[in-house]
Design an enzyme around this catalytic site. Structure first.
Site, PDB file in Angstrom:
ATOM      1  N   TYR A  92     -11.388  -1.726   2.624  1.00 35.00           N
ATOM      2  CA  TYR A  92     -11.208  -1.676   1.170  1.00 35.00           C
ATOM      3  C   TYR A  92     -10.617  -2.978   0.665  1.00 35.00           C
ATOM      4  O   TYR A  92      -9.798  -3.616   1.337  1.00 35.00           O
ATOM      5  CB  TYR A  92     -10.240  -0.543   0.780  1.00 35.00           C
ATOM      6  CG  TYR A  92     -10.848   0.827   0.832  1.00 35.00           C
ATOM      7  CD1 TYR A  92     -11.620   1.301  -0.220  1.00 35.00           C
ATOM      8  CD2 TYR A  92     -10.643   1.650   1.928  1.00 35.00           C
ATOM      9  CE1 TYR A  92     -12.177   2.569  -0.177  1.00 35.00           C
ATOM     10  CE2 TYR A  92     -11.194   2.915   1.986  1.00 35.00           C
ATOM     11  CZ  TYR A  92     -11.963   3.369   0.925  1.00 35.00           C
ATOM     12  OH  TYR A  92     -12.513   4.628   0.982  1.00 35.00           O
TER      13      TYR A  92
ATOM     14  N   TYR B 176     -14.106   3.632   8.873  1.00 36.76           N
ATOM     15  CA  TYR B 176     -12.847   2.885   9.076  1.00 36.76           C
ATOM     16  C   TYR B 176     -11.802   3.755   9.772  1.00 36.76           C
ATOM     17  O   TYR B 176     -11.790   4.971   9.599  1.00 36.76           O
ATOM     18  CB  TYR B 176     -12.313   2.322   7.750  1.00 36.76           C
ATOM     19  CG  TYR B 176     -11.991   3.333   6.669  1.00 36.76           C
ATOM     20  CD1 TYR B 176     -10.803   4.054   6.672  1.00 36.76           C
ATOM     21  CD2 TYR B 176     -12.884   3.534   5.617  1.00 36.76           C
ATOM     22  CE1 TYR B 176     -10.510   4.955   5.657  1.00 36.76           C
ATOM     23  CE2 TYR B 176     -12.602   4.429   4.599  1.00 36.76           C
ATOM     24  CZ  TYR B 176     -11.405   5.141   4.623  1.00 36.76           C
ATOM     25  OH  TYR B 176     -11.128   6.036   3.621  1.00 36.76           O
TER      26      TYR B 176
ATOM     27  N   ARG C 295     -12.755   7.637   9.623  1.00 33.76           N
ATOM     28  CA  ARG C 295     -13.399   8.342   8.527  1.00 33.76           C
ATOM     29  C   ARG C 295     -14.912   8.186   8.606  1.00 33.76           C
ATOM     30  O   ARG C 295     -15.410   7.074   8.784  1.00 33.76           O
ATOM     31  CB  ARG C 295     -12.955   7.787   7.154  1.00 33.76           C
ATOM     32  CG  ARG C 295     -11.518   7.979   6.721  1.00 33.76           C
ATOM     33  CD  ARG C 295     -11.055   9.421   6.552  1.00 33.76           C
ATOM     34  NE  ARG C 295     -12.028  10.400   6.126  1.00 33.76           N
ATOM     35  CZ  ARG C 295     -12.413  10.634   4.870  1.00 33.76           C
ATOM     36  NH1 ARG C 295     -11.901   9.948   3.894  1.00 33.76           N
ATOM     37  NH2 ARG C 295     -13.290  11.578   4.594  1.00 33.76           N
TER      38      ARG C 295
ATOM     39  N   HIS D 128     -18.217   7.151   3.456  1.00 29.31           N
ATOM     40  CA  HIS D 128     -18.130   7.970   2.243  1.00 29.31           C
ATOM     41  C   HIS D 128     -17.939   7.087   1.022  1.00 29.31           C
ATOM     42  O   HIS D 128     -17.464   5.952   1.123  1.00 29.31           O
ATOM     43  CB  HIS D 128     -16.974   8.971   2.341  1.00 29.31           C
ATOM     44  CG  HIS D 128     -15.634   8.306   2.515  1.00 29.31           C
ATOM     45  ND1 HIS D 128     -15.172   7.893   3.742  1.00 29.31           N
ATOM     46  CD2 HIS D 128     -14.679   7.953   1.622  1.00 29.31           C
ATOM     47  CE1 HIS D 128     -13.990   7.322   3.599  1.00 29.31           C
ATOM     48  NE2 HIS D 128     -13.659   7.333   2.325  1.00 29.31           N
TER      49      HIS D 128
ATOM     50  N   HIS E 181     -16.060   7.428  -2.758  1.00 23.97           N
ATOM     51  CA  HIS E 181     -15.200   8.249  -3.612  1.00 23.97           C
ATOM     52  C   HIS E 181     -15.812   8.331  -5.010  1.00 23.97           C
ATOM     53  O   HIS E 181     -16.286   7.323  -5.547  1.00 23.97           O
ATOM     54  CB  HIS E 181     -13.801   7.636  -3.720  1.00 23.97           C
ATOM     55  CG  HIS E 181     -13.056   7.613  -2.417  1.00 23.97           C
ATOM     56  ND1 HIS E 181     -12.156   8.577  -2.060  1.00 23.97           N
ATOM     57  CD2 HIS E 181     -13.094   6.738  -1.380  1.00 23.97           C
ATOM     58  CE1 HIS E 181     -11.655   8.299  -0.866  1.00 23.97           C
ATOM     59  NE2 HIS E 181     -12.211   7.178  -0.425  1.00 23.97           N
TER      60      HIS E 181
HETATM   61 FE   FE2 Z   1     -11.923   6.375   1.586  1.00 22.21          FE
END
Ligand code: FE2
Length: 239
Positions: A107, A146, A156, A159, A161
């Site tokens: 991110y 990640y 994870r 995905h 959000h």
């Molecule tokens: Fe996330």
């Protein structure tokens, strides 16, 4: 003081909504309320604001690959679908916002320091308003997996959000969209905190060959149903 207005009662759906404290998801224990909730009556302010204004959302806000000078690295994809009421009616004028990591799984946020590269051409934020038919469409890069430290070797599934904001402060849905066949589903406590397998499937988009643009981008379709038995499950606390 203005007249108090009570919104329609919230329908509890314990089978598909994650519990506030989910054993496999460590931080839920620290985040959920420990006191009984108190219902606050809503006034016109909560039920009619905010007035987002169509002019504030530009068409280019929906293309996450063109927010910088160069193109981001990774697999370019189209993510599209419709926002629908439980009876199939489209929901126009809803603000759909997305945020995601880059193709390397990182991110653009100071809180993410895991050793994967940032991409100077990808910040991972986008938004659009649904059209008269409830449709939304984003162009983006397929996000990577990640690690997140919840348990040993925790990763994870890929995905995106999603936040949906209607025409009132009370019309909000925050959730995550997953990709079909992800090998990490089985060990992800956020995905599995939705205990109804059918409800989990409603968070997974579908590969959409028809919407694919040849020589340019694959496409995925994801319809978001707001209430009822086909509703997409909200993300109560997701990373
Ligand atoms: Fe996330």
């Amino acid at each position: 003081m203005g007249e108090l207005i009570l919104p329609p009662p919230y329908r509890d759906d314990a089978a598909s909504h994650p519990p506030l404290d989910f054993a496999g998801y460590g931080s839920t224990a620290r985040r959920h309320p420990t006191q009984p909730l108190i219902a606050l009556p809503h006034t016109l302010t909560e039920l009619t604001g905010p007035l987002l204004g169509d002019g504030r959302v530009a068409p280019e806000d929906a293309d996450l690959t063109r927010r910088h000078d160069g193109e981001p690295l990774g697999e370019r994809i189209i993510v599209h679908g419709r926002v629908l009421e439980e009876d199939g009616r489209p929901v126009p004028g809803t603000l759909v916002e997305v945020w995601q990591c880059n193709s390397a799984g990182r991110y653009w946020h100071e809180g993410d320091q895991h050793p994967a590269p940032l991409d100077p051409n990808f910040t991972g934020l986008g938004r659009c308003l649904t059209g008269a038919d409830g449709a939304f469409r984003f162009v983006t890069i397929k996000p990577g997996a990640y690690p997140w430290g919840n348990h040993p070797n925790a990763w994870r599934p890929a995905h995106i959000h999603f936040s949906l904001f209607g025409r009132a402060f009370t019309q909000r849905l925050v959730t995550q969209m997953y990709f079909p066949g992800d090998p990490l589903f089985g060990q992800d406590p956020i995905f599995n905190s939705v205990r109804d397998p059918a409800a989990r499937e409603r968070m997974v988009c579908a590969f959409d060959l028809e919407a694919t643009t040849p020589e340019w981008a694959l496409a995925y379709r994801w319809d978001i149903v707001l209430r009822g038995p086909e509703a997409v499950v909200p993300d109560e606390d997701g990373a």
